[in-house]
Design a protein around this motif. Structure first.
Motif, PDB file in Angstrom:
ATOM      1  N   VAL A   1      14.774   5.198 -81.935  1.00 18.29           N
ATOM      2  CA  VAL A   1      14.931   3.772 -82.743  1.00 18.29           C
ATOM      3  C   VAL A   1      14.426   3.775 -84.435  1.00 18.29           C
ATOM      4  CG1 VAL A   1      15.056   1.690 -82.524  1.00 18.29           C
ATOM      5  CG2 VAL A   1      15.948   3.605 -81.276  1.00 18.29           C
ATOM      6  N   ALA A   2      13.264   3.849 -84.086  1.00 15.18           N
ATOM      7  CA  ALA A   2      12.088   3.620 -85.270  1.00 15.18           C
ATOM      8  C   ALA A   2      12.898   4.606 -86.821  1.00 15.18           C
ATOM      9  CB  ALA A   2      10.956   3.662 -85.087  1.00 15.18           C
TER      10      ALA A   2
ATOM     11  N   GLU B   1      11.948  -6.451 -84.475  1.00 16.60           N
ATOM     12  CA  GLU B   1      13.588  -5.324 -84.567  1.00 16.60           C
ATOM     13  C   GLU B   1      13.478  -4.012 -84.312  1.00 16.60           C
ATOM     14  OE1 GLU B   1      16.323  -6.567 -85.618  1.00 16.60           O
ATOM     15  OE2 GLU B   1      17.301  -5.201 -85.283  1.00 16.60           O
ATOM     16  N   ILE B   2      12.843  -3.287 -84.298  1.00 13.09           N
ATOM     17  CA  ILE B   2      12.852  -1.966 -83.476  1.00 13.09           C
ATOM     18  C   ILE B   2      12.417  -2.220 -82.244  1.00 13.09           C
ATOM     19  CG2 ILE B   2      11.168   0.284 -83.909  1.00 13.09           C
ATOM     20  CD1 ILE B   2      10.281  -0.060 -86.078  1.00 13.09           C
TER      21      ILE B   2
ATOM     22  N   SER C   1      16.967   3.808 -92.224  1.00 18.06           N
ATOM     23  CA  SER C   1      18.185   2.488 -93.229  1.00 18.06           C
ATOM     24  C   SER C   1      17.652   1.953 -93.435  1.00 18.06           C
ATOM     25  CB  SER C   1      19.767   2.603 -92.187  1.00 18.06           C
ATOM     26  OG  SER C   1      18.482   2.161 -91.105  1.00 18.06           O
ATOM     27  N   ASP C   2      16.298   1.524 -93.304  1.00 21.00           N
ATOM     28  CA  ASP C   2      16.314  -0.370 -93.706  1.00 21.00           C
ATOM     29  C   ASP C   2      15.073  -0.216 -94.410  1.00 21.00           C
ATOM     30  OD1 ASP C   2      18.084  -0.432 -91.397  1.00 21.00           O
ATOM     31  OD2 ASP C   2      17.580  -2.760 -91.279  1.00 21.00           O
TER      32      ASP C   2
ATOM     33  N   ARG D   1      15.815  -3.499 -81.142  1.00 23.82           N
ATOM     34  CA  ARG D   1      17.246  -2.242 -80.936  1.00 23.82           C
ATOM     35  C   ARG D   1      16.671  -0.827 -79.882  1.00 23.82           C
ATOM     36  NH1 ARG D   1      18.074  -0.628 -87.345  1.00 23.82           N
ATOM     37  NH2 ARG D   1      18.332  -2.419 -87.898  1.00 23.82           N
TER      38      ARG D   1
ATOM     39  N   ILE E   1      11.322  -2.931 -92.386  1.00 20.44           N
ATOM     40  CA  ILE E   1      11.706  -3.355 -91.231  1.00 20.44           C
ATOM     41  C   ILE E   1      10.640  -3.900 -89.842  1.00 20.44           C
ATOM     42  CG2 ILE E   1      11.059  -0.875 -90.088  1.00 20.44           C
ATOM     43  CD1 ILE E   1      14.696  -2.684 -89.187  1.00 20.44           C
TER      44      ILE E   1
ATOM     45  N   GLU F   1      15.473   5.836 -86.914  1.00 22.95           N
ATOM     46  CA  GLU F   1      16.905   5.690 -87.976  1.00 22.95           C
ATOM     47  C   GLU F   1      16.251   4.574 -88.598  1.00 22.95           C
ATOM     48  OE1 GLU F   1      19.010   5.119 -84.627  1.00 22.95           O
ATOM     49  OE2 GLU F   1      18.584   7.677 -84.026  1.00 22.95           O
ATOM     50  N   ALA F   2      16.108   3.032 -88.261  1.00 24.85           N
ATOM     51  CA  ALA F   2      15.643   1.840 -88.528  1.00 24.85           C
ATOM     52  C   ALA F   2      15.080   2.612 -90.371  1.00 24.85           C
ATOM     53  CB  ALA F   2      15.078   1.081 -87.404  1.00 24.85           C
ATOM     54  N   LEU F   3      13.712   3.014 -89.901  1.00 22.29           N
ATOM     55  CA  LEU F   3      13.137   3.480 -91.493  1.00 22.29           C
ATOM     56  C   LEU F   3      13.875   4.215 -91.639  1.00 22.29           C
ATOM     57  CD1 LEU F   3      10.072   4.044 -89.496  1.00 22.29           C
ATOM     58  CD2 LEU F   3      10.738   2.450 -91.234  1.00 22.29           C
TER      59      LEU F   3
ATOM     60  N   ASN G   1      16.694   9.171 -97.722  1.00 26.23           N
ATOM     61  CA  ASN G   1      15.632   7.939 -95.937  1.00 26.23           C
ATOM     62  C   ASN G   1      15.100   6.860 -96.750  1.00 26.23           C
ATOM     63  OD1 ASN G   1      13.207   7.320 -94.374  1.00 26.23           O
ATOM     64  ND2 ASN G   1      13.539   9.356 -93.361  1.00 26.23           N
TER      65      ASN G   1
END
Lengths: 199, 199
Positions: free
Chosen positions: B25-26, B41-42, B32-33, B45, B37, B28-30, B106
């Motif tokens: 998850v991290a 939030e991580i 995109s955001d 998710r 982030i 993907e989150a990193l 990224n």
DNA sequence: ATAGAATCGGAGAGCTTTCTCCGTTTGTCT
DNA sequence: AGACAAACGGAGAAAGCTCTCCGATTCTAT
């Protein structure tokens, strides 16, 4: 927006003094620390209470605009003035280099030109559009005379400008020479000889 | 730092599962955001408590490193592999374009390559130095064969890389073509019309 | 000099963020 | 199955930010 610069009622002397002082301090703080500087910090540096800062500039955006809008308007004005210049290529590259040179030392100005990264231009204004339009005109003329690669869109140039700003700012921070704009301009220039194809 | 990847004691099944999930998850989150982030939030998710995230990755930096360090090491390895390539110019420009292409999508990777803007490489590691050294070598060889302007320092190239990344990322965000690297490379190329006097 | 309005200053509300703590749950081993 | 350690989860401490509120202060006009 109840501004206080009209002749409605002259500001009290101390208010006028403080406003000036905050503007001055904010100018410097934004230039060196960027858009993320806090109101508390600006108030502290200006030697006034944070309430005072907020009275003169109701939001952070208002303060930032008061300090930076003029600079961006200057870029737009420059672009317009150059849009009828005789040498379209020279006008385009000259403008690009000039913007980089002037904006690079100012962190907040770079942040702001980098729309999307946090704070952007005021929604009610047409400034962003004006800038884009002026740049597009400069670019179109330069491409027509074959000075700039034909495959570049105005948006590409806008993005290259931002990137160039980022690079130049870094170079500046380590005392490097001001050469990034020259290099990027060279890259945008139309190849007079055969294109080197591939890498 | 009591790590938990050694054979000292195998992680419990649920712990292993959660660790994997958080990492995923991290990632993907990193991407995109970006680096901003939040852990909350991580955790949200990933569907775990924030305490769980912190148990596996004691600080934000630890998590970011776990996700991104490998990518940067990859860039260093690429540079080293290319440092003995036959065509030094091709090697240099190829590496540059490759890094831009891989890093631009990224957000967090770009943020990190942009050292100084917030989080930077781990202090104990030599990664930043390794990257700089590998790049310097690639550059020196390319300059020796007259493929790259002789007046560019490794730091300049580093800064141009960051700027190019910024531009490319923007272009990508609006669906633009991947052309920024090509343009910047063109700008770094030595002008063939005025050869560097050779030896 | 004094009244009254304009302005000041900074405590603090309300939010977000990183990171800690510990009662509760879950896996593992016999 | 039962005991025990390992891991979970989320409340909440601490810090930082934007912005508000209002008693205290300072200017201006008479």
């Amino acid at each position: 927006m109840g501004d206080d610069h009209s002749a409605a009622r002259p500001l009290r002397a101390d208010a006028r003094r403080n406003r000036e002082r905050v503007l001055q301090v904010a100018q410097e703080a934004l230039a060196s620390d960027g858009l993320t500087i806090s109101f508390d910090e600006i108030a502290r540096r200006a030697g006034v209470g944070v309430g005072t800062v907020y009275r003169h500039f109701p939001t952070k955006e208002a303060l930032v605009e008061a300090v930076l809008l003029g600079r961006i308007e200057g870029f737009v004005a420059d672009a317009r003035a150059l849009s009828t210049a005789e040498d379209a290529g020279r006008a385009f590259f000259g403008w690009f280099a000039r913007v980089v040179e002037q904006a690079a030392p100012n962190q907040a100005l770079c942040d702001m030109l980098d729309a999307g990264s946090g704070m952007s231009l005021p929604p009610g204004s047409t400034l962003a559009g004006d800038l884009a339009a002026a740049l597009a005109r400069l670019l179109a003329r330069a491409q027509r005379v074959g000075a700039v690669r034909a495959d570049l869109a105005a948006q590409d140039v806008h993005d290259l400008l931002r990137g160039c700003l980022a690079a130049e700012r870094r170079a500046l921070a380590r005392g490097g020479a001001v050469r990034m704009a020259e290099i990027v301009c060279e890259g945008m220039r139309a190849r007079t000889s055969a294109p080197p194809a591939a890498f």
